[in-house]
Design an enzyme around this catalytic site. Structure first.
Site, PDB file in Angstrom:
ATOM      1  CG  HIS A  77      -3.297   2.052   9.341  1.00 13.03           C
ATOM      2  ND1 HIS A  77      -3.456   0.892  10.131  1.00 13.03           N
ATOM      3  CD2 HIS A  77      -3.056   1.485   7.914  1.00 13.03           C
ATOM      4  CE1 HIS A  77      -3.457  -0.310   9.547  1.00 13.03           C
ATOM      5  NE2 HIS A  77      -3.763   0.215   8.101  1.00 13.03           N
ATOM      6  CB  CYS A  96       1.039  -3.431   7.129  1.00  9.72           C
ATOM      7  SG  CYS A  96      -0.101  -4.471   5.886  1.00  9.72           S
ATOM      8  CG  HIS A 156     -10.018  12.694   4.122  1.00  7.64           C
ATOM      9  ND1 HIS A 156     -11.116  12.171   4.579  1.00  7.64           N
ATOM     10  CD2 HIS A 156      -9.224  12.774   3.821  1.00  7.64           C
ATOM     11  CE1 HIS A 156     -11.733  12.043   3.615  1.00  7.64           C
ATOM     12  NE2 HIS A 156     -10.824  12.093   2.701  1.00  7.64           N
ATOM     13  CD  GLU A 191      -6.339  -3.660   6.980  1.00  8.21           C
ATOM     14  OE1 GLU A 191      -6.211  -3.108   7.790  1.00  8.21           O
ATOM     15  OE2 GLU A 191      -5.243  -4.204   7.258  1.00  8.21           O
TER      16      GLU A 191
END
Length: 104
Positions: free
Chosen positions: A7, A17, A58, A92
């Site tokens: 992401h 990020c 995935h 995460e």
């Protein structure tokens, strides 16, 4: 359960990020019911895993989810997908955990 997915975040401040990166997300789901179904379950864990894995594992989360894929938003989305679910925890990475819990 664990999923591997990438992401990038859209943030109101500069952050590394914002670049595409991936995690091995650890997802914990809590479900409850006042009574069990005819099979003696609240919800079949295999169905939970299939639903989440087919949609997210995935994948680039930005391509499959209609929101900024923060851990918090991901936890809320998973909780909303499962009728008996009231709480989801998403890790995460080590020591970076968020959870979402529905009001009772």
């Amino acid at each position: 359960m664990v999923i591997s997915a990438s992401h990038r975040l859209s943030l109101s401040y500069p952050s590394k990020c914002e670049e595409l990166h991936g995690h091995n997300w650890v997802i914990t789901v809590w479900c409850r019911s006042e009574k069990l179904n005819e099979d003696g379950m609240v919800m079949d864990f295999a169905h939970v895993k299939t639903l989440i894995n087919e949609k997210l594992d995935h994948k680039n989360l930005n391509d499959v989810l209609p929101f900024n894929p923060t851990a918090e938003n991901l936890a809320r989305w998973i909780c909303d997908q499962l009728p008996a679910c009231y709480k989801v925890m998403v890790e995460e990475s080590e020591n970076n955990t968020a959870w979402y819990e529905k009001d009772q």
